[in-house]
Design a protein around this motif. Sequence first.
Motif, mmCIF file in Angstrom:
data_model
loop_
_atom_site.group_PDB
_atom_site.id
_atom_site.type_symbol
_atom_site.label_atom_id
_atom_site.label_comp_id
_atom_site.label_asym_id
_atom_site.label_seq_id
_atom_site.Cartn_x
_atom_site.Cartn_y
_atom_site.Cartn_z
ATOM 1 N N TYR A 36 0.842 -1.196 0.000
ATOM 2 C CA TYR A 36 0.000 0.000 0.000
ATOM 3 C C TYR A 36 0.875 1.244 0.000
ATOM 4 N N PHE A 37 0.445 2.228 -0.783
ATOM 5 C CA PHE A 37 1.175 3.485 -0.900
ATOM 6 C C PHE A 37 0.230 4.627 -0.585
ATOM 7 N N CYS A 38 0.653 5.514 0.316
ATOM 8 C CA CYS A 38 -0.170 6.679 0.653
ATOM 9 C C CYS A 38 0.246 7.852 -0.234
ATOM 10 N N PRO A 39 -0.620 8.297 -1.123
ATOM 11 C CA PRO A 39 -0.258 9.371 -2.048
ATOM 12 C C PRO A 39 -0.138 10.736 -1.389
ATOM 13 N N CYS A 40 -0.640 10.882 -0.162
ATOM 14 C CA CYS A 40 -0.591 12.195 0.501
ATOM 15 C C CYS A 40 0.835 12.593 0.869
ATOM 16 N N HIS A 41 1.571 11.669 1.529
ATOM 17 C CA HIS A 41 2.914 12.021 1.997
ATOM 18 C C HIS A 41 3.936 10.926 1.761
ATOM 19 N N GLY A 42 3.562 9.904 0.977
ATOM 20 C CA GLY A 42 4.541 8.914 0.541
ATOM 21 C C GLY A 42 4.805 7.749 1.473
ATOM 22 N N SER A 43 3.965 7.530 2.475
ATOM 23 C CA SER A 43 4.172 6.371 3.346
ATOM 24 C C SER A 43 3.883 5.084 2.590
ATOM 25 N N LYS A 44 4.628 4.029 2.958
ATOM 26 C CA LYS A 44 4.476 2.728 2.302
ATOM 27 C C LYS A 44 4.281 1.644 3.348
ATOM 28 N N PHE A 45 3.460 0.669 2.995
ATOM 29 C CA PHE A 45 3.139 -0.449 3.873
ATOM 30 C C PHE A 45 3.172 -1.732 3.043
ATOM 31 N N ASP A 46 3.586 -2.840 3.657
ATOM 32 C CA ASP A 46 3.556 -4.106 2.920
ATOM 33 C C ASP A 46 2.143 -4.680 2.938
ATOM 34 N N LEU A 47 1.955 -5.875 2.387
ATOM 35 C CA LEU A 47 0.620 -6.461 2.263
ATOM 36 C C LEU A 47 0.037 -6.916 3.593
ATOM 37 N N ALA A 48 0.827 -6.861 4.665
ATOM 38 C CA ALA A 48 0.313 -7.116 6.010
ATOM 39 C C ALA A 48 0.044 -5.801 6.743
ATOM 40 N N GLY A 49 0.250 -4.678 6.045
ATOM 41 C CA GLY A 49 0.024 -3.372 6.654
ATOM 42 C C GLY A 49 1.168 -2.899 7.532
ATOM 43 N N ARG A 50 2.347 -3.536 7.408
ATOM 44 C CA ARG A 50 3.505 -3.106 8.207
ATOM 45 C C ARG A 50 4.185 -1.931 7.507
ATOM 46 N N VAL A 51 4.478 -0.892 8.277
ATOM 47 C CA VAL A 51 5.005 0.344 7.717
ATOM 48 C C VAL A 51 6.504 0.220 7.430
ATOM 49 N N PHE A 52 6.920 0.824 6.331
ATOM 50 C CA PHE A 52 8.332 0.856 5.959
ATOM 51 C C PHE A 52 9.081 1.849 6.861
ATOM 52 N N THR A 53 10.394 1.720 6.890
ATOM 53 C CA THR A 53 11.220 2.722 7.562
ATOM 54 C C THR A 53 11.335 3.951 6.650
ATOM 55 N N ASN A 54 11.777 5.060 7.219
ATOM 56 C CA ASN A 54 12.043 6.297 6.469
ATOM 57 C C ASN A 54 10.823 6.831 5.714
ATOM 58 N N VAL A 55 9.648 6.664 6.297
ATOM 59 C CA VAL A 55 8.429 7.274 5.746
ATOM 60 C C VAL A 55 7.744 8.018 6.896
ATOM 61 N N PRO A 56 6.824 8.943 6.600
ATOM 62 C CA PRO A 56 6.205 9.719 7.678
ATOM 63 C C PRO A 56 5.339 8.907 8.652
ATOM 64 N N ALA A 57 4.659 7.850 8.173
ATOM 65 C CA ALA A 57 3.750 7.097 9.054
ATOM 66 C C ALA A 57 4.530 6.442 10.195
ATOM 67 N N PRO A 58 4.085 6.633 11.436
ATOM 68 C CA PRO A 58 4.832 6.085 12.571
ATOM 69 C C PRO A 58 4.465 4.657 12.948
ATOM 70 N N LEU A 59 3.295 4.186 12.512
ATOM 71 C CA LEU A 59 2.790 2.891 12.978
ATOM 72 C C LEU A 59 2.300 2.040 11.819
ATOM 73 N N ASN A 60 2.230 0.736 12.059
ATOM 74 C CA ASN A 60 1.600 -0.179 11.116
ATOM 75 C C ASN A 60 0.120 0.182 10.980
ATOM 76 N N LEU A 61 -0.489 -0.241 9.866
ATOM 77 C CA LEU A 61 -1.931 -0.064 9.712
ATOM 78 C C LEU A 61 -2.647 -0.878 10.784
ATOM 79 N N GLU A 62 -3.791 -0.395 11.190
ATOM 80 C CA GLU A 62 -4.569 -1.086 12.222
ATOM 81 C C GLU A 62 -5.247 -2.328 11.653
ATOM 82 N N VAL A 63 -5.249 -3.396 12.429
ATOM 83 C CA VAL A 63 -6.045 -4.595 12.126
ATOM 84 C C VAL A 63 -7.253 -4.541 13.060
#
Length: 200
Positions: A151-178
């Motif tokens: 998943y890619f957030c077009p607002c500020h460039g955060s990226k998450f894998d298919l489990a919703g885990r957030v990448f390093t070096n992006v603005p989002a501080p946490l994994n997506l909520e389950v």
Amino acid sequence: MTERRVNRGRRRFLVGATGVMGAVGAMGAAVPFVASWQPSARALAAGAPVRVDIAKLAPGQQVTVAWRGRPVWLVHRTPAMIERTRGFDPDRLRDPESRTPQQPPYADGPLRAIKPEIGVLVGICTHLGCSPVYRPEPGQPAFGSDWPGGYFCPCHGSKFDLAGRVFTNVPAPLNLEVPPHRYERDSVVVIGEDPEVADG
């Protein structure tokens, strides 16, 4: 004689009009009463469970439903998606073990799911609340040749894998909520209830 006929006609009209008004009044009272049996918008917004039939959700596809006024994604992960997610370099993820509780305890592990093939995620970026877009294809040039799909957030460039885990070096501080969820049947997921509800 004429005066009496007029009075009778008037009486019939008044009795008929009163009956019609009474019926209209009864209907006016009955509609809100029957409507009160339905869950209110407030109850639905507060988290009434949502049942989702995933029988026709093909491998690789994602469906979005609303729960508590938020989008919830259900993605049918293929074996290749599962393998890429499990094998993704944990050093590229901020919280690969999901130590920050963004998921219920029964949705742990790298896939953050009850069933490996079905991912259930709240579709809201943990940075500023935008909704990321589903980009399941691996190796997309825009995200890097080692992009595993996610998943890619077009607002500020955060990226998450298919489990919703957030990448390093992006603005989002946490994994997506389950969200809390359980399986009513193999093909029906109930969003908003834990498995213990069914067992209890």
